[in-house]
Structures are given as structure tokens and as C-alpha cells.
Enzyme design. Sequence first.
Site, PDB file in Angstrom:
ATOM      1  CG  ASP A 242      -2.898  -9.141   3.135  1.00 24.43           C
ATOM      2  OD1 ASP A 242      -2.039  -8.403   3.632  1.00 24.43           O
ATOM      3  OD2 ASP A 242      -4.069  -8.781   2.934  1.00 24.43           O
TER       4      ASP A 242
ATOM      5  CG  HIS B 190     -10.809 -11.097   3.365  1.00 24.55           C
ATOM      6  ND1 HIS B 190     -10.411 -10.140   2.469  1.00 24.55           N
ATOM      7  CD2 HIS B 190     -10.083 -10.865   4.483  1.00 24.55           C
ATOM      8  CE1 HIS B 190      -9.496  -9.361   3.020  1.00 24.55           C
ATOM      9  NE2 HIS B 190      -9.272  -9.794   4.246  1.00 24.55           N
TER      10      HIS B 190
ATOM     11  CG  ASP C 127      -4.630 -10.748   8.026  1.00 25.03           C
ATOM     12  OD1 ASP C 127      -5.211 -11.247   7.052  1.00 25.03           O
ATOM     13  OD2 ASP C 127      -4.809  -9.567   8.388  1.00 25.03           O
TER      14      ASP C 127
ATOM     15  CD  GLU D 198      -7.758  -8.423  -0.365  1.00 21.98           C
ATOM     16  OE1 GLU D 198      -6.819  -7.964  -1.049  1.00 21.98           O
ATOM     17  OE2 GLU D 198      -7.628  -8.739   0.824  1.00 21.98           O
TER      18      GLU D 198
ATOM     19  CG  ASP E 271       1.845  -0.850   3.400  1.00 17.55           C
ATOM     20  OD1 ASP E 271       1.024  -0.424   4.223  1.00 17.55           O
ATOM     21  OD2 ASP E 271       1.602  -1.776   2.591  1.00 17.55           O
TER      22      ASP E 271
ATOM     23  CG  HIS F  15      -1.751  -1.022   1.586  1.00 18.20           C
ATOM     24  ND1 HIS F  15      -1.348  -2.164   2.205  1.00 18.20           N
ATOM     25  CD2 HIS F  15      -3.089  -1.144   1.427  1.00 18.20           C
ATOM     26  CE1 HIS F  15      -2.401  -2.964   2.392  1.00 18.20           C
ATOM     27  NE2 HIS F  15      -3.466  -2.367   1.923  1.00 18.20           N
TER      28      HIS F  15
ATOM     29  CG  ASP G  96      -4.271 -11.192  -0.385  1.00 20.55           C
ATOM     30  OD1 ASP G  96      -3.498 -11.204  -1.363  1.00 20.55           O
ATOM     31  OD2 ASP G  96      -4.668 -10.141   0.152  1.00 20.55           O
TER      32      ASP G  96
ATOM     33  CD  GLU H 242      -6.820 -11.605   3.307  1.00 22.77           C
ATOM     34  OE1 GLU H 242      -6.390 -10.696   2.570  1.00 22.77           O
ATOM     35  OE2 GLU H 242      -6.858 -11.503   4.541  1.00 22.77           O
TER      36      GLU H 242
ATOM     37  CG  ASP I  39      -8.785 -10.524   8.371  1.00 21.52           C
ATOM     38  OD1 ASP I  39      -8.344 -11.629   8.020  1.00 21.52           O
ATOM     39  OD2 ASP I  39      -8.614  -9.480   7.719  1.00 21.52           O
TER      40      ASP I  39
HETATM   41  C1  XUL Z   1      -7.310  -6.385   4.709  1.00 16.74           C
HETATM   42  C2  XUL Z   1      -6.601  -6.870   3.520  1.00 16.74           C
HETATM   43  C3  XUL Z   1      -5.783  -5.872   2.758  1.00 16.74           C
HETATM   44  C4  XUL Z   1      -5.827  -6.004   1.292  1.00 16.74           C
HETATM   45  C5  XUL Z   1      -5.145  -4.872   0.573  1.00 16.74           C
HETATM   46  O1  XUL Z   1      -8.016  -7.359   5.380  1.00 16.74           O
HETATM   47  O2  XUL Z   1      -6.632  -8.040   3.209  1.00 16.74           O
HETATM   48  O3  XUL Z   1      -4.461  -5.997   3.121  1.00 16.74           O
HETATM   49  O4  XUL Z   1      -5.206  -7.201   0.883  1.00 16.74           O
HETATM   50  O5  XUL Z   1      -5.598  -3.641   0.978  1.00 16.74           O
HETATM   51 CO    CO Z   2      -5.748  -9.127   1.695  1.00 22.68          CO
END
Ligand code: XUL
Ligand code: CO
Length: 436
Positions: A338, A270, A308, A231, A103, A100, A295, A267, A306
Site C-alpha cells: 500500500d 499504521h 507509505d 485495517e 481508484d 478501492h 500492508d 499496516e 503516514d
Molecule cells: C490508508 C490505507 C488504505 C487502506 C485501504 O492509510 O492504508 O489504503 O489500506 O483503504
Molecule cells: Co493500508
Amino acid sequence: MSTGFFDDIAKIAYEGPDSDNPLAFRHYNPDEKVLGRRMEDHLRFAVCYWHNFVWPGNDPFGGQTFERPWFGETMELARLKADVAFEMFDILGAPFYTFHDHDVRPEGETYKESVARLDEIADYFAGKMENGGPKLLWGTANLFSNRRYMAGAATNPNPEVFAYAAATVKACMDVTKRLGGQNYVLWGGREGYETLLNTDMGRELDQLGRFLTMVVDYKHKIGFEGTILVEPKPQEPTKHQYDFDVATVYGFLKRYGLENEVKVNIEQGHAILAGHSFEHELALAGALGILGSIDVNRNDYQSGWDTDQFPNNTPEVALAYYHVLQQGGFTTGGTNFDAKLRRQSLDPEDLIAAHVGGMDVCARGLKAAARMVEDKALSGPLEERYAGWRDAEAQAMLKGERTLEQIADRVAKEGIEPQPVSGRQERLENIVNRYV
Ligand code: XUL
Ligand code: CO
């Protein structure tokens, strides 16, 4: 010159399944051919910038746990962060990275200053990407952290926020194109609502449709050859997000005439939050022709949040790649981590171990999926299950050559009485278990 952050961690090598070296690949062997394609070219691994180099280790109950020498809001520290990031990409042999705007550089006092800083860091990246350095899988703009976005970016009630977000995406698309990015991602973390009491949903959806249409127009205008990806995520940070899941996103794209222009970045975590499995989302995107990229980070199944985490479940990952392979594999997309460490994982080595493990699980899953494809382990039975549709009369019904009355006549005349057959789920589950 090395930053020294990763000390004496050497480039990760493939050592085969019997190696007990904790920092070696046991399954990811970039040059090994899988279904005639190099493993590296199948998986197209990407390491993300934000969780690895920006996240301080905070959770809702506690603050920073990581101490990183590049934490801080100066351009000098942004360059140090880039130095460490590219060292990590190199140690891992990661072919791609993702970021991003937020970042990679501190936000400026003004829009103009923010853009100038992004350009400056992009030049710095460009130098590191030369001579076999990693490529950019996708760039994206953070339209959710700054408080200006608290009520949405494109879906904000204030048109000035819409404009600011549009200007920010333009700058980020420019940089993504300049760095040869293969995709551009939009994740609408704040495009949704906290309460319907203050939300005009129809209006907000139209705003979002207009925004995405402008993004697509701009892509064509500048000749960006990458794919625009949305996404999906159902909620978190907001109570409800408009890009809820693949089905919802597809309906949205159709409504605004963008279904041939935009694909999805799916993702795993998600998908779980939306009440689906990862493979459900992948299979549906495949069926709709909008599968773009993944992702691969997973969620904890108990926390409902979430989380991750790095993938570590081969059977699940195998089914995911099975659906990717069914679509012919990735084109511009890839496998992005991610993913973030747990907040107690303080050491530089933890960052490496997490990716090594994740890459290995994906490689193992890919190999299992490829064997299932080769053996027609699932596609064979599937073909058999739908075999009745090869019949001419069945085809005529599908092609719109029969009406309800004609079909009713035939059913009555021929005395059709369908006989149920087994769905053979257990047998199929047993087959999958032979491969994973
Ligand atoms: C947030 C997420 C983000 C997107 C990019 O949950 O997955 O990192 O991948 O904005
Ligand atoms: Co993501």
C-alpha cells in the site's frame, strides 16, 4: 497490444544475489521452497491500485507532479489505467492486486451510475484476470475521499450517509466476490472524530458495530468465502480513529460479537503511528487469532506522518514475517504494497524499481525468518523461559483449579521465594542479527 507506458521494460526475472541488474530480483525467486512452501505462495504479493495509478504526487504544499496519460474522469481513461496497471502486474509477476472502487472508475452523478461503472470496469478486469492473470487479494470501498464522508461514513451523524456508505459497500462486496477476491477490507479513515465537542462516541461506535455486522451478514448471504478484514489506524485523516490499533479493534469486535468473523489487515506505517512496532501488532493479532493480511509499506521514522514508503529494512521485515510464520503463514491474506513513490520519482521505471526492491526485501526477510523458525532460534529460548509452567501445580493455577487462598497457603507452607533470572535480551538480539 501494449500501451507502451513501460516502454521496453521486460518481465522482471530472478538473477540471484550477485546480479547488478537494477531491475532484477536478487532474493525473490517465486518457485524456491521456503519451509516446504513456494516463496510466491508464502508472500502472496499484491500491488495496490490507488497509490500507483491514482495518486498525482501532491502533498499539503504542492499539487500534481506526475503526468500520467490515464489521468482524467472518463471511462475510456479508466480502461487505459487498467491496461497500464495490468501491464505492471505482469512485468512484476505480481500474483495479486488490490483496489478501492474509487481508484478504478470515475464516480457517477448518482449511486446507480457509480455502481454501473464499477460493474463495467470489473468486467474489464475479469478479462485481464483470465489465463493466469493476477488474482484479487482484496477489494474495498473508498468511504473517505468524497465530501459526503467528511464527518464519517458508518459513524456519520446523518443516517443518509450511513445508508449511502452501506449501499456502496454492498456494491463493492458484490464486485469483490465476482472477481474471486480473497478478502474484503474496511479501513475507516473517517470513522473517528475531529473534536469531541460535536461527537457522541457511544452512539458512533454502535453505528459502526451495526454497519460491520451487516457486512458480515451480507458476506454469508451471498456466499462470499473471503475474509472480512478491518485495517487499524490510529489517526490521519481524523484526529482519532475508532479502529486505533489491533487491541482496540479486538475489543470492538468482541463487544459486537464479531471476533470470529473479522480479522485485521495490519499496516506497518499504521502500527508506527499508533506508537507500536509492526511486530507488536502482528504478534498481538496472532495471539488473539485475528491476523489476516498485511500492508507492508513503512513510515518515515522522523516525519510522524503516514508516508507509505516501500519497505527497505530487512531486519524489520524479517521480524514481521517471523510472526506471520509463527501463525502458520497467510491463508487468505498476503503482502500488499500500500505504498507510493516519492513525488520526485517521475519515471515509469521508478514504479517498477520500487516494487522490485520491496519484493526483494520481503523475500530476504522471509528467508531469514524461516531460518529462525527452522533453527528454533527464538522459539527454543522462549520455551525454556516459560518452562516452569509445565509443572503440575503451575498448570492447576492456570486452569482455574486454585483459589487465591489456596495459592497463599502453598506459598507460605513451601516457603516459596522466587529467584529472578536474566531475560537475556542482548543475547537474543545477537541471535537475530546472525540471521538478518
Ligand atoms: C490508508 C490505507 C488504505 C487502506 C485501504 O492509510 O492504508 O489504503 O489500506 O483503504
Ligand atoms: Co493500508
